[in-house]
Motif scaffolding. Structure first.
Motif, PDB file in Angstrom:
ATOM      1  N   GLU A 108      25.724  12.669 -15.482  1.00 25.04           N
ATOM      2  CA  GLU A 108      27.076  13.102 -15.377  1.00 25.04           C
ATOM      3  C   GLU A 108      27.270  14.441 -14.959  1.00 25.04           C
ATOM      4  OE1 GLU A 108      28.684  12.545 -19.190  1.00 25.04           O
ATOM      5  OE2 GLU A 108      27.677  10.474 -19.495  1.00 25.04           O
TER       6      GLU A 108
ATOM      7  N   ASP B 144      34.592  10.136 -14.413  1.00 24.48           N
ATOM      8  CA  ASP B 144      33.195  10.620 -13.855  1.00 24.48           C
ATOM      9  C   ASP B 144      32.236  10.065 -14.719  1.00 24.48           C
ATOM     10  OD1 ASP B 144      31.566  12.123 -12.150  1.00 24.48           O
ATOM     11  OD2 ASP B 144      31.180  12.958 -14.028  1.00 24.48           O
ATOM     12  N   GLN B 145      32.301  10.157 -15.939  1.00 27.41           N
ATOM     13  CA  GLN B 145      31.484   9.781 -17.013  1.00 27.41           C
ATOM     14  C   GLN B 145      31.177   8.385 -17.190  1.00 27.41           C
ATOM     15  OE1 GLN B 145      32.665  10.854 -21.286  1.00 27.41           O
ATOM     16  NE2 GLN B 145      30.708  10.415 -22.128  1.00 27.41           N
TER      17      GLN B 145
ATOM     18  N   PRO C 284      16.235   9.098 -14.408  1.00 28.48           N
ATOM     19  CA  PRO C 284      17.248   8.110 -15.236  1.00 28.48           C
ATOM     20  C   PRO C 284      17.028   7.970 -16.639  1.00 28.48           C
ATOM     21  CG  PRO C 284      16.151   7.283 -13.078  1.00 28.48           C
ATOM     22  CD  PRO C 284      15.225   8.111 -13.475  1.00 28.48           C
TER      23      PRO C 284
ATOM     24  N   SER D 176      29.039   7.433 -14.074  1.00 25.71           N
ATOM     25  CA  SER D 176      27.750   7.792 -14.281  1.00 25.71           C
ATOM     26  C   SER D 176      26.841   6.788 -15.103  1.00 25.71           C
ATOM     27  CB  SER D 176      27.650   9.443 -14.834  1.00 25.71           C
ATOM     28  OG  SER D 176      28.257   9.838 -14.004  1.00 25.71           O
ATOM     29  N   THR D 177      27.640   6.585 -16.013  1.00 30.99           N
ATOM     30  CA  THR D 177      27.063   5.571 -17.184  1.00 30.99           C
ATOM     31  C   THR D 177      26.607   4.310 -16.584  1.00 30.99           C
ATOM     32  OG1 THR D 177      28.215   6.786 -19.033  1.00 30.99           O
ATOM     33  CG2 THR D 177      26.971   4.772 -19.801  1.00 30.99           C
TER      34      THR D 177
ATOM     35  N   LEU E 142      21.450   8.887 -10.004  1.00 31.35           N
ATOM     36  CA  LEU E 142      20.542   8.252 -10.985  1.00 31.35           C
ATOM     37  C   LEU E 142      21.360   8.145 -12.250  1.00 31.35           C
ATOM     38  CD1 LEU E 142      17.091   9.983 -10.388  1.00 31.35           C
ATOM     39  CD2 LEU E 142      18.032   7.611  -9.430  1.00 31.35           C
ATOM     40  N   GLY E 143      22.394   8.653 -12.182  1.00 35.33           N
ATOM     41  CA  GLY E 143      23.512   8.393 -13.451  1.00 35.33           C
ATOM     42  C   GLY E 143      23.638   9.633 -14.333  1.00 35.33           C
TER      43      GLY E 143
ATOM     44  N   PHE F 175      17.819  10.844 -20.794  1.00 39.21           N
ATOM     45  CA  PHE F 175      18.693  11.174 -22.433  1.00 39.21           C
ATOM     46  C   PHE F 175      18.313  10.137 -22.976  1.00 39.21           C
ATOM     47  CE2 PHE F 175      21.396  13.387 -19.133  1.00 39.21           C
ATOM     48  CZ  PHE F 175      20.817  14.643 -19.268  1.00 39.21           C
TER      49      PHE F 175
ATOM     50  N   ARG G 107      26.080   3.938 -13.118  1.00 46.11           N
ATOM     51  CA  ARG G 107      25.258   3.812 -12.479  1.00 46.11           C
ATOM     52  C   ARG G 107      23.651   3.901 -13.143  1.00 46.11           C
ATOM     53  NH1 ARG G 107      28.394   7.489  -8.894  1.00 46.11           N
ATOM     54  NH2 ARG G 107      27.759   9.124 -10.097  1.00 46.11           N
ATOM     55  N   ASN G 108      23.795   4.763 -14.222  1.00 47.20           N
ATOM     56  CA  ASN G 108      22.518   4.784 -14.828  1.00 47.20           C
ATOM     57  C   ASN G 108      21.856   3.652 -15.924  1.00 47.20           C
ATOM     58  OD1 ASN G 108      21.456   5.841 -18.037  1.00 47.20           O
ATOM     59  ND2 ASN G 108      20.553   7.039 -16.085  1.00 47.20           N
TER      60      ASN G 108
END
Lengths: 254, 400
Positions: B303, A104-105, A137, A108-109, B300-301, A140, A111-112
């Motif tokens: 987690e 999942d991480q 987006p 997500s990375t 949007l990414g 972080f 996609r980001n």
């Protein structure tokens, strides 16, 4: 003519062995690869295919337009490519990495860092200002000041430089759509997945947005745009056009 | 790497704070309800602890062993001669008679506790003077006939208005006059508030108890470590006598406060349960807007762990603030308002309520218990639904 180039850099750490390779087709780098992609949803007692055995290689820098009526499966295909939903069978590779074999991480990375999404509706958080929505987006990222400068620049490109502090409720539907478009560019993605991106826009703004797409495309950004507007395909020089009917994707001649 | 993680944590905290601010009305209302629940629980716990501590402190001066004669399961007067039968038990320092009874004042509808003591015969009788705010304890009958020491509420209830004399009725309705020779300190109110202490002869006269009988015999032992052994020997020597050790009496007081506290706690649990159900209902039924917000963040990414981190930070901030507000309010309620909300439940044996000032004590275990009953359910009620929402495919919440 496909050629598999081994030894590509493993972009994401995963606890299990991942298929990671770079595909080159006729010398071009394949950034998206759909293989036998299938997705069905239960409707009453039966399963209805939204995407049926789709094979689609997309080269870096391509501008793909997928035409189709409502319910033809365009949006599902986009969700599958973006890793928002998992396929029933088949595979999606982004930059050589299979989407659903990542954690999942890592997903997500991916996609980001690699993908910008433009949804069919203005997907803004109503309690955040335009600037805050655009910066989501990059929440972080390590350079907040630089991010704001970039956000203001992109806002200017979509004609909303003066709306940075406005809230979504203070904008028209078209302006909200432009904010969502600006947000999709903020992380400088390799791929833009756009679902009816010009749906709410007036003719003038639509032209400006398509010009913006073209500019980014010329700089190497890959676009996959799904729409029912066949004129959109005509305005993009060199666009690869596909049509989607009853979950099946077919290339359009010419 | 460490710096990046720190910056990420700060970003999450910043997002959580701004999210609370964006939903400030909702956040504030949850905070207030949450603080009110913690205030009630902490107040109750503080009052119970303070009362138990106070009772323990005052009971430290009571006799090591108390003897009461039982007949058909009920207490009756005990012959003074029983004391002589204990002479053979090694380790007994002294046996002192005592009369303990209750006097119902029909005029004022108040119940007074009357205690007849031979202060001079008690080994530590001199120390009883320390419990007085003023005056002296009544001496033997020939020196201090009719002299009494009274608790703080007695003077107020009798409305003596500066007078130091009053009369109580004997069983034959004749009046027995008394003179107040001292007053108990307010610090001992928990036990002395409704108390009238006199010598044994006056108490016998007031209650009409025949000569040679008293209500209790107080046994003082030389070595406190031998209390249980001596109590056992007394039980064997006097089978019809109930033998109460000081620790048993202390336990009784603890049980009384524990029971009262438990009763109150059960009432409060209803409020707590209502709060948890409300929090769960509010949080588990994430609104479509909240579900969409989570879905947008995922697209949007963000987690799943980032989304959970934001939600848990929000919950920790709300519950932390609620704890600080609730516990501070509880402390103020107990110290400055003498736990006005719970006095009727927790204090007083008779209609005279002690007017004592409580010094609350809240041990780390109590704080953890309160946190376990409030913060953990709230965290679960907010984070679990967010987790469930964040783990479903994002497109299901976005839907075109």
């Amino acid at each position: 003519m496909q050629q598999i180039v081994p030894g590509a850099v493993l972009l994401f750490s995963a606890p299990w062995p991942m298929t990671c390779y770079r595909i080159e087709t006729m010398g071009k780098y394949v950034i998206i690869e759909c293989k036998e992609l299938t997705k069905a949803y239960p409707v009453e007692a039966t399963m209805v295919h939204a995407v049926n055995t789709v094979n689609l290689p997309v080269n870096k820098g391509d501008f793909l337009v997928i035409l189709g009526h409502s319910g033809s499966g365009k949006t599902t295909l986009l969700s599958l490519i973006g890793g928002l939903t998992s396929p029933d069978s088949g595979q999606v590779f982004i930059d050589g990495v299979e989407n659903w074999r990542q954690s999942d991480q890592a997903l997500s990375t991916m996609r980001n860092s690699k993908i910008g999404f433009i949804f069919q509706f203005a997907s803004l958080i109503p309690t955040l200002s335009v600037m805050e929505n655009i910066l989501l987006p990059l929440s972080f990222c390590q350079n907040p000041a630089g991010s704001r400068v970039l956000a203001l620049d992109i806002l200017a490109q979509v004609g909303l430089a003066d709306k940075a502090n406005a809230f979504p409720s203070q904008l028209s539907g078209g302006q909200q759509r432009r904010v969502a478009i600006a947000r999709s560019f903020i992380n400088c993605p390799d791929i833009i997945l756009a679902d009816e991106p010009t749906g709410d826009l007036d003719e003038e703004t639509e032209k400006d947005i398509l010009a913006l797409f073209r500019r980014y495309n010329e700089q190497g950004t890959t676009f996959v745009v799904v729409t029912h507007n066949s004129d959109l395909a005509a305005t993009q020089k060199g666009a690869r056009v596909f049509s989607m009917r009853q979950a099946v994707l077919t290339p359009q001649a010419g | 790497m460490a710096r990046h993680n720190l910056e990420k944590q700060l970003s999450i905290l910043d997002f959580a704070l701004s999210s609370l601010w964006r939903h400030r009305m909702k956040s504030l209302s949850v905070l207030l309800v949450f603080a009110a629940v913690i205030f009630l629980l902490a107040s109750f716990q503080m009052v119970t602890q303070a009362l138990s501590d106070k009772a323990k402190q005052v009971l430290a001066h009571t006799p090591e062993i108390t003897l009461q004669k039982m007949s058909a399961g009920r207490q009756e007067s005990i012959p003074l001669a029983y004391g002589e039968q204990l002479a053979g038990i090694f380790g007994i320092r002294r046996v002192v008679p005592r009369i303990w009874g209750y006097y119902f004042d029909e005029v004022r509808l108040a119940n007074y506790t009357v205690m007849g003591l031979e202060v001079n015969e008690m080994p530590e009788g001199g120390r009883l003077g320390a419990t007085l705010a003023k005056g002296v304890m009544p001496g033997p009958a020939d020196e201090a006939q009719g002299r009494v020491v009274v608790g703080q509420s007695i003077k107020k209830t009798m409305d003596l208005a500066g007078r130091t004399t009053f009369s109580l009725f004997r069983p034959d309705l004749s009046l027995k006059p008394f003179e107040i020779s001292g007053e108990f300190s307010p610090d001992t109110d928990i036990l002395t508030n409704d108390l009238i202490v006199m010598n044994v002869a006056d108490a016998r006269d007031l209650f009409g108890i025949p000569a040679g009988l008293v209500t209790d015999l107080c046994v003082y032992v030389a070595n406190p470590k031998e209390i249980e052994t001596i109590a056992k020997k007394i039980s064997e020597a006097l089978p019809s006598v109930r033998v109460l050790t000081r620790s048993q009496i202390q336990k009784t007081y603890q049980v009384v406060f524990g029971w009262r506290s438990g009763f109150g706690s059960i009432c409060l649990l209803a409020a707590l349960a209502a709060f948890v159900i409300l929090a769960w209902d509010k949080a588990s039924g994430l609104s479509p807007e909240e579900r969409r917000e989570i879905a947008i963040l995922k697209v949007l990414g963000w987690e799943t762990s980032d989304i959970l981190a934001v939600r848990s930070r929000e919950s920790v901030i709300v519950s932390g603030l609620a704890c600080i507000v609730g516990m501070t309010a509880a402390y103020i309620h107990v110290v400055y308002f003498d736990a006005a909300l719970f006095r009727p439940v927790l204090m007083g044996w008779s209609v005279l309520r002690p007017d004592l000032h409580l010094l609350p004590r809240l041990a780390a275990g109590d704080i953890l218990l309160i946190l376990a009953f409030t913060v953990i359910p709230y965290l679960a009620a907010t984070v679990i639904p967010a987790w469930r929402s964040a783990t479903v495919p994002a497109d299901s919440a976005l839907g075109g």
